[in-house]
Design an enzyme around this catalytic site. Structure first.
Site, PDB file in Angstrom:
ATOM      1  N   GLY A  99       0.777  -1.243   0.000  1.00 53.71           N
ATOM      2  CA  GLY A  99       0.000   0.000   0.000  1.00 53.71           C
ATOM      3  C   GLY A  99       0.801   1.282   0.000  1.00 53.71           C
ATOM      4  O   GLY A  99       0.253   2.350   0.288  1.00 53.71           O
ATOM      5  N   SER A 100       2.074   1.236  -0.387  1.00 54.61           N
ATOM      6  CA  SER A 100       2.845   2.483  -0.357  1.00 54.61           C
ATOM      7  C   SER A 100       2.380   3.456  -1.445  1.00 54.61           C
ATOM      8  O   SER A 100       2.382   4.679  -1.233  1.00 54.61           O
ATOM      9  CB  SER A 100       4.340   2.210  -0.470  1.00 54.61           C
ATOM     10  OG  SER A 100       4.692   1.756  -1.760  1.00 54.61           O
TER      11      SER A 100
ATOM     12  N   ARG B  21      -3.912  -9.087  -9.321  1.00 52.28           N
ATOM     13  CA  ARG B  21      -4.689 -10.089 -10.046  1.00 52.28           C
ATOM     14  C   ARG B  21      -4.773  -9.690 -11.516  1.00 52.28           C
ATOM     15  O   ARG B  21      -4.984  -8.514 -11.825  1.00 52.28           O
ATOM     16  CB  ARG B  21      -6.126 -10.200  -9.513  1.00 52.28           C
ATOM     17  CG  ARG B  21      -6.255 -10.504  -8.045  1.00 52.28           C
ATOM     18  CD  ARG B  21      -5.690 -11.837  -7.642  1.00 52.28           C
ATOM     19  NE  ARG B  21      -6.338 -12.985  -8.274  1.00 52.28           N
ATOM     20  CZ  ARG B  21      -5.928 -14.235  -8.130  1.00 52.28           C
ATOM     21  NH1 ARG B  21      -4.850 -14.497  -7.394  1.00 52.28           N
ATOM     22  NH2 ARG B  21      -6.553 -15.226  -8.724  1.00 52.28           N
TER      23      ARG B  21
ATOM     24  N   LEU C 129      -6.782  -9.340 -14.750  1.00 57.68           N
ATOM     25  CA  LEU C 129      -8.224  -9.163 -14.954  1.00 57.68           C
ATOM     26  C   LEU C 129      -8.632  -9.625 -16.349  1.00 57.68           C
ATOM     27  O   LEU C 129      -7.871  -9.499 -17.306  1.00 57.68           O
ATOM     28  CB  LEU C 129      -8.580  -7.688 -14.755  1.00 57.68           C
ATOM     29  CG  LEU C 129      -8.312  -7.177 -13.334  1.00 57.68           C
ATOM     30  CD1 LEU C 129      -8.286  -5.659 -13.301  1.00 57.68           C
ATOM     31  CD2 LEU C 129      -9.364  -7.727 -12.366  1.00 57.68           C
TER      32      LEU C 129
ATOM     33  N   ASN D 249      -2.944   1.854 -14.277  1.00 58.76           N
ATOM     34  CA  ASN D 249      -2.115   0.928 -13.506  1.00 58.76           C
ATOM     35  C   ASN D 249      -0.711   1.504 -13.387  1.00 58.76           C
ATOM     36  O   ASN D 249      -0.223   2.158 -14.304  1.00 58.76           O
ATOM     37  CB  ASN D 249      -2.042  -0.431 -14.224  1.00 58.76           C
ATOM     38  CG  ASN D 249      -1.185  -1.435 -13.475  1.00 58.76           C
ATOM     39  OD1 ASN D 249      -1.347  -1.631 -12.262  1.00 58.76           O
ATOM     40  ND2 ASN D 249      -0.265  -2.082 -14.171  1.00 58.76           N
TER      41      ASN D 249
ATOM     42  N   HIS E 219       3.182   0.302 -13.045  1.00 57.50           N
ATOM     43  CA  HIS E 219       4.014  -0.888 -13.259  1.00 57.50           C
ATOM     44  C   HIS E 219       5.471  -0.509 -13.022  1.00 57.50           C
ATOM     45  O   HIS E 219       5.932   0.526 -13.516  1.00 57.50           O
ATOM     46  CB  HIS E 219       3.824  -1.413 -14.689  1.00 57.50           C
ATOM     47  CG  HIS E 219       4.628  -2.635 -14.963  1.00 57.50           C
ATOM     48  ND1 HIS E 219       4.245  -3.886 -14.531  1.00 57.50           N
ATOM     49  CD2 HIS E 219       5.832  -2.797 -15.579  1.00 57.50           C
ATOM     50  CE1 HIS E 219       5.164  -4.768 -14.890  1.00 57.50           C
ATOM     51  NE2 HIS E 219       6.129  -4.141 -15.521  1.00 57.50           N
TER      52      HIS E 219
HETATM   53  C1  GRF Z   1       4.576  -1.373  -6.903  1.00 59.49           C
HETATM   54  O1  GRF Z   1       5.935  -1.545  -7.196  1.00 59.49           O
HETATM   55  C2  GRF Z   1       3.765  -1.264  -8.164  1.00 59.49           C
HETATM   56  O2  GRF Z   1       4.452  -0.662  -9.207  1.00 59.49           O
HETATM   57  C3  GRF Z   1       3.493  -2.713  -8.483  1.00 59.49           C
HETATM   58  O3  GRF Z   1       3.281  -3.327  -7.244  1.00 59.49           O
HETATM   59  C4  GRF Z   1       3.975  -2.603  -6.236  1.00 59.49           C
HETATM   60  C5  GRF Z   1       2.984  -2.251  -5.191  1.00 59.49           C
HETATM   61  O4  GRF Z   1       3.590  -1.648  -4.072  1.00 59.49           O
HETATM   62  N1  GRF Z   1       2.371  -2.834  -9.399  1.00 59.49           N
HETATM   63  P1  GRF Z   1       2.682  -0.911  -2.988  1.00 59.49           P
HETATM   64  O5  GRF Z   1       1.645  -1.930  -2.531  1.00 59.49           O
HETATM   65  O6  GRF Z   1       2.066   0.273  -3.637  1.00 59.49           O
HETATM   66  O7  GRF Z   1       3.626  -0.546  -1.880  1.00 59.49           O
END
Ligand code: GRF
Length: 231
Positions: free
Chosen positions: A14-15, A93, A95, A109, A111
């Site tokens: 959740g950062s 997940r 989708l 999204n 990534h």
């Molecule tokens: C992040 O690196 C994001 O780019 C990827 O999953 C990670 C999630 O990290 N899709 P957080 O849960 O937001 O800390």
């Protein structure tokens, strides 16, 4: 005009959600986080949302007979939150095509790579294995082609000789926390315009300086803005 509503889908730490909440608190998100939906009851992201008074709901993929049933429940929760934009912030997940079609053009999204390099998992490990000098993160619109939707924004970092997966991931993550709120804000302000595979960002400021890694001494010694500016 009504304040755009943002629904955030998460699965874990959740950062990025925390960065979105922080941006909203500072008046820099361009909208309000209406709901946080999560497919894991034990995700730390749920605690982050709750601590900031953001409504949460768990839709556990394991509690549904198949992917269609899970996605139907997820879509019902999304629709109930009446979002203008849906943000996948570490939602882990894949989708289905019908689900994505329902929200195409209003689902973003983040990534952790410079797409189209390194779609999928373990992006930092693969970037190091391939010896790239520049790595980063991408915010893109979600399409049925996983990690290949139109790119809205990207952030780049240098790869250091001393990097391992952990240090490189941390450097990229710090950029993610800037990039995702910026992209969501641009969407909320109506500044992201999809044109085929490309996204035009209205009122964008594009650096004219090239990113050269490692910086050759001849450039490092020079007044870099002058030497590296494009015509
Ligand atoms: C992040 O690196 C994001 O780019 C990827 O999953 C990670 C999630 O990290 N899709 P957080 O849960 O937001 O800390």
């Amino acid at each position: 005009m009504a304040i755009p509503r943002i629904t955030v889908l998460v699965s874990g730490r959740g950062s990025n959600l925390a960065a979105l909440i922080d941006a909203e608190r500072r008046g820099r998100l361009g909208g309000t986080i209406a709901a946080v939906l999560c497919n894991r009851a034990d995700a730390p992201a749920l605690g982050i949302a709750a601590a900031h008074g953001v409504a949460t709901q768990v839709i556990d993929h394991r509690g549904h007979a198949d992917r269609d049933a899970f996605e139907a429940a997820l879509a019902a929760a999304i629709d109930a939150s009446e979002p203008d934009v849906i943000v996948l912030a570490g939602f882990m997940r894949v989708l289905g095509a019908a689900f994505i079609a329902r929200y195409e053009g209003r689902m973003l999204n983040i990534h952790p790579s410079l797409l189209p390099s390194f779609p999928g998992l373990h992006t930092h490990r693969r970037a190091l294995a391939d010896g790239v000098r520049v790595h980063g993160c991408t915010v893109h619109f979600v399409t049925a082609d996983v990690d290949h939707g139109p790119i809205a924004m990207q952030g780049a970092v240098a790869v250091h000789d001393s990097d391992d997966e952990t240090t490189l991931a941390a450097r990229v993550l710090a950029v993610e926390h800037q990039l995702l709120p910026a992209a969501v804000r641009a969407y909320c302000e109506g500044r992201l315009v999809i044109a085929g595979r490309r996204v035009r960002v209205k009122d964008e400021v594009v650096p004219t300086v090239a990113l050269v890694v490692p910086l050759p001494a001849v450039l490092a010694d020079a007044p870099s803005a002058e030497l590296l500016s494009s015509a």
